[in-house]
Write a protein that holds these residues in place. Structure first.
Motif, mmCIF file in Angstrom:
data_model
loop_
_atom_site.group_PDB
_atom_site.id
_atom_site.type_symbol
_atom_site.label_atom_id
_atom_site.label_comp_id
_atom_site.label_asym_id
_atom_site.label_seq_id
_atom_site.Cartn_x
_atom_site.Cartn_y
_atom_site.Cartn_z
ATOM 1 N N LEU A 45 -7.024 0.776 1.675
ATOM 2 C CA LEU A 45 -6.511 2.007 1.068
ATOM 3 C C LEU A 45 -7.325 2.379 -0.166
ATOM 4 N N THR A 46 -7.676 1.381 -0.972
ATOM 5 C CA THR A 46 -8.484 1.650 -2.168
ATOM 6 C C THR A 46 -9.850 2.194 -1.775
ATOM 7 N N ASN A 47 -10.456 1.623 -0.742
ATOM 8 C CA ASN A 47 -11.731 2.156 -0.238
ATOM 9 C C ASN A 47 -11.584 3.619 0.158
ATOM 10 N N ILE A 48 -10.527 3.923 0.882
ATOM 11 C CA ILE A 48 -10.300 5.288 1.352
ATOM 12 C C ILE A 48 -10.143 6.234 0.170
ATOM 13 N N GLU A 89 -1.286 14.990 -7.559
ATOM 14 C CA GLU A 89 0.000 14.427 -7.125
ATOM 15 C C GLU A 89 -0.167 13.615 -5.834
ATOM 16 N N LEU A 90 -0.969 14.128 -4.915
ATOM 17 C CA LEU A 90 -1.252 13.414 -3.674
ATOM 18 C C LEU A 90 -1.917 12.072 -3.977
ATOM 19 N N MET A 91 -2.937 12.095 -4.815
ATOM 20 C CA MET A 91 -3.666 10.867 -5.140
ATOM 21 C C MET A 91 -2.793 9.888 -5.927
ATOM 22 N N ASP A 96 -0.198 4.775 -5.920
ATOM 23 C CA ASP A 96 1.032 3.993 -6.064
ATOM 24 C C ASP A 96 1.308 3.193 -4.794
ATOM 25 N N ARG A 97 1.048 3.802 -3.665
ATOM 26 C CA ARG A 97 1.240 3.114 -2.383
ATOM 27 C C ARG A 97 0.297 1.911 -2.294
#
Length: 170
Positions: A45-48, A89-91, A96-97
């Motif tokens: 997820l961090t890569n993405i 807000e999306l990021m 957070d996820r």
């Protein structure tokens, strides 16, 4: 389309590597399975999130459509790298996820298993730093590529190596 699909993708490309390493390097507690799964998802997820701009330039979008819709940010916005409050807000939501997966990984690794996961713990720290850098940049991954310097990576690795030596070399 959904986060469930993205989570499955992250599992397949990253968590499976951790699960194989778990078998190779060993473990004492079954909770290391959850560690490997959650860490793999957190890293991917961090890569993405870090690579949103690069992926957009290639016409790729990995963020779930359901999340884009939730925050009123369109695929066209992403492909044209529009930095807006909706994008922030999306990021924030996605970061957070990812942090939740980092936390779940950390919470599932018992002290007696840490020595088996030396390299993974270094990666945890480097990627967690990357996530914090994305946040401190106001989530603006379009302006510049968020990264960790080679020197900081070496310092992080040295810190873990030293801690490992002090704890397990006696």
């Amino acid at each position: 389309e959904t986060f469930g699909e993205l989570e499955r993708y992250c599992y397949l490309v990253a968590s499976t590597v951790g699960l194989m390493c778990r078998q190779i390097f060993g473990y004492r507690n079954e909770s290391t399975r959850e560690y490997a799964i959650n860490l793999g998802i957190a890293l991917q997820l961090t890569n993405i999130l870090r690579d949103v701009k690069d992926d957009a330039e290639r016409g790729r979008i990995y963020l779930p459509r359901e999340d884009l819709a939730r925050f009123g940010y369109t695929e066209d916005d992403l492909l044209h790298q529009r930095y807006s409050q909706a994008f922030v807000e999306l990021m924030r939501f996605e970061c957070d996820r990812a942090r939740g997966y980092f936390d779940a990984a950390r919470d599932s690794l018992r002290d007696e298993d840490k020595r088996f996961f030396f390299a993974a713990r270094i990666m945890w720290s480097i990627y967690a730093h990357t996530l914090r850098r994305i946040e401190s940049a106001g989530y603006n991954v379009f302006e510049r590529r968020i990264s960790i310097s080679g020197i900081l990576k070496v310092l992080i690795a040295f810190r873990y190596w030293l801690s490992h030596q002090l704890k397990y070399s006696w």
